[in-house]
Write a protein that holds these residues in place. Structure first.
Motif, short mmCIF file in Angstrom:
data_model
loop_
_atom_site.label_atom_id
_atom_site.label_comp_id
_atom_site.label_asym_id
_atom_site.label_seq_id
_atom_site.Cartn_x
_atom_site.Cartn_y
_atom_site.Cartn_z
N ALA A 76 64.60 6.88 25.31
CA ALA A 76 65.92 7.24 24.44
C ALA A 76 65.95 6.10 23.43
O ALA A 76 65.98 4.89 24.07
CB ALA A 76 66.96 7.13 25.30
N ALA A 77 65.22 6.18 22.76
CA ALA A 77 65.08 4.68 21.33
C ALA A 77 65.53 5.00 20.41
O ALA A 77 65.83 6.52 19.48
CB ALA A 77 63.42 4.72 21.17
N VAL B 269 69.88 16.46 27.76
CA VAL B 269 68.84 16.15 27.32
C VAL B 269 67.91 16.62 28.56
O VAL B 269 68.42 17.17 29.90
CB VAL B 269 68.42 14.61 28.12
N PRO B 270 66.45 17.10 27.93
CA PRO B 270 65.96 16.97 26.55
C PRO B 270 66.07 17.57 25.34
O PRO B 270 65.77 17.43 24.10
CB PRO B 270 64.22 16.74 27.40
N THR C 26 70.87 13.35 33.00
CA THR C 26 70.84 14.98 32.34
C THR C 26 71.41 15.24 30.92
O THR C 26 71.43 15.97 30.45
CB THR C 26 72.08 15.97 33.55
N LEU C 27 72.35 13.89 30.69
CA LEU C 27 72.85 13.57 29.88
C LEU C 27 72.27 12.36 29.21
O LEU C 27 72.35 11.55 29.76
CB LEU C 27 74.64 13.69 29.63
N LEU C 28 72.77 12.52 28.35
CA LEU C 28 72.51 10.60 27.22
C LEU C 28 73.60 10.42 26.18
O LEU C 28 74.46 10.61 25.50
CB LEU C 28 70.86 9.98 26.52
N GLN D 212 65.69 9.10 19.52
CA GLN D 212 64.22 9.72 19.16
C GLN D 212 63.62 9.60 20.55
O GLN D 212 63.81 8.58 22.01
CB GLN D 212 63.24 9.27 18.22
N LEU D 213 63.59 11.12 21.60
CA LEU D 213 63.34 10.78 22.95
C LEU D 213 61.65 10.85 22.74
O LEU D 213 60.81 11.56 22.28
CB LEU D 213 62.99 12.48 23.43
#
Length: 418
Positions: A83-84, A184-185, A168-170, A91-92
């Motif tokens: 994850a950027a 995610v994703p 599963t989450l960010l 952006q993944l």
């Protein structure tokens, strides 16, 4: 005696802001760039292969991923998904290493140990890497997945991102003061709430779902979903004067060594305003369930810029705005390692070599390894030598063996012995 220096592991063609380590593949991932300004400075994510060569840890460029006009300012890693944080967006990226036939080994001539080594014929951006690799036939490809805007202030910027315990989450935080939680994703938003008046500086997700956020409003808050559980109270009971306001700069959860079910929270407090005679910064350990302070120690007058906790929770890594790097024992907050102005400019991120996967193999006989990156485009390596020549259990075993051998010798010489 000259000033202590840390080995330069790699130098990128752009300022570096974020760092992650993939232990399964032995990859060091460094990202940054010059942003949208037309200065000729590129933006990218570089994937470096970590290897032990002649007893020294070395890094070489495996793949360069172009991020076009967007500099990556923060990173989080979950398996092979990055994850950027790029401007106001997250952006993944998915990366994969694989074998390819017909590739030759890297020409080792001219390669410096424990220093930057770029592979001949690096691949163009967004194509499968045609770079020759040190491991025969290994190449890496990167795929852009979903992207989403995560900050909506007038000057939007995502400042921090992290995954939850099962990836599963960010969670993201930025200049508008809002925490946003994403699946995610798919990056479908599942929760949004205002955590701070002003910018969010850092956040940390615990395995029980609790979220800690720190911001420019001088607060550190603990949340369960969007409900405030408690706030951290450091300055009220801390060693500072009430007329010197401090703010929380960073927060990280860490395991309690040998007690994997328990957690500690670590925070860094820095003076909110720059003063001619700067007061010290502080490092604090908190109980991970009650969020009461356990221990606070001064970590010097250099302003802390970033914090990392080793995988086992044994060590803390710190970087400063003046370029210094330090390693502390997490339990006692005692400093074990320090290089003054290692970078000479603000350290933007630090990360420990994980203790699983290829970590032990790459670490060799050292106790831990910390990587640091800075605006000077350099990635440096900080090795902590083992503080014990042999494990205690091995010394005890040798003592028992010596006693047994002595008894057997005495019995052979004196049959009536014992």
């Amino acid at each position: 005696m000259g000033r202590r220096r840390a080995p330069e592991l790699y130098r990128a063609p752009f300022p570096l802001y974020a760092l992650q380590v993939d232990p399964s593949a032995g990859l060091l991932i460094a990202a940054g760039g010059g942003g949208a300004a037309k200065t000729g400075i590129k933006n990218g994510v570089h994937f470096l292969q970590l290897e032990q060569i002649n007893g020294r840890l070395s890094a070489s460029l495996l793949h360069s991923h172009d991020t076009e006009t967007r500099a990556t300012m923060n990173l989080a890693l979950a398996g092979n998904i990055l994850a950027a944080g790029q401007d106001a967006h997250c952006q993944l990226l998915r990366f994969q290493t694989h074998q390819q036939k017909g590739k030759n080994k890297t020409e080792k001539a001219g390669c410096k140990e424990q220093g930057p080594r770029q592979r001949k014929g690096a691949a163009p951006v967004e194509k499968k890497s045609g770079a020759e690799t040190h491991q025969e036939g290994v190449e890496l490809s990167v795929e852009n997945l979903q992207a989403v805007q995560t900050d909506f202030s007038p000057d939007p910027l995502q400042k921090v991102v992290c995954f939850n315990h099962d990836n599963t989450l960010l969670a993201t935080g930025g200049t508008d003061g809002y925490v946003r939680i994403w699946k995610v994703p798919s990056l479908e938003k599942v929760l949004e709430f205002r955590a701070h008046e002003g910018e969010i500086e850092d956040l940390a997700l615990g395995p029980d779902g609790k979220l800690v956020t720190v911001g420019w409003d001088l607060k550190a808050s603990v949340w369960q979903k969007d409900q405030l559980v408690t706030q951290l109270h450091w300055q009220e009971n801390g060693p500072t004067f009430s007329n010197t306001p401090y703010r929380y700069q960073a927060c990280r959860f860490g395991q309690v060594p040998d007690q994997p079910a328990r957690l500690r929270l670590f925070t860094v407090q820095i003076p909110h305003k720059r003063l001619r005679q700067p007061p010290p910064c502080y490092l604090t350990a908190w109980d991970g369930s009650t969020f009461l302070p356990l221990r606070t120690k001064s970590c010097g007058h250099e302003v802390i810029s970033c914090l990392s906790v080793s995988e086992s929770g044994t060590f803390l890594g710190l970087g400063t705005v003046t370029g210094s790097v330090a390693i502390y024992i997490a339990f006692s907050l005692q400093r074990l390692y320090y290089v003054r102005e290692a970078h000479g400019i603000v350290v933007t991120d630090v990360a420990f070599l994980p203790e699983k996967g290829r970590g032990p193999e790459l670490l060799g006989f050292h106790e831990t390894a910390l990587f640091s990156v800075a605006v000077d485009s350099r990635c440096q390596l900080h090795l902590l030598p083992s503080r014990r020549s042999a494990p205690v259990w091995l010394l005890l075993l040798l003592c028992v063996g010596l006693i047994v051998v002595t008894i057997l010798l005495l019995q052979s010489v004196f049959p009536g012995f014992l």
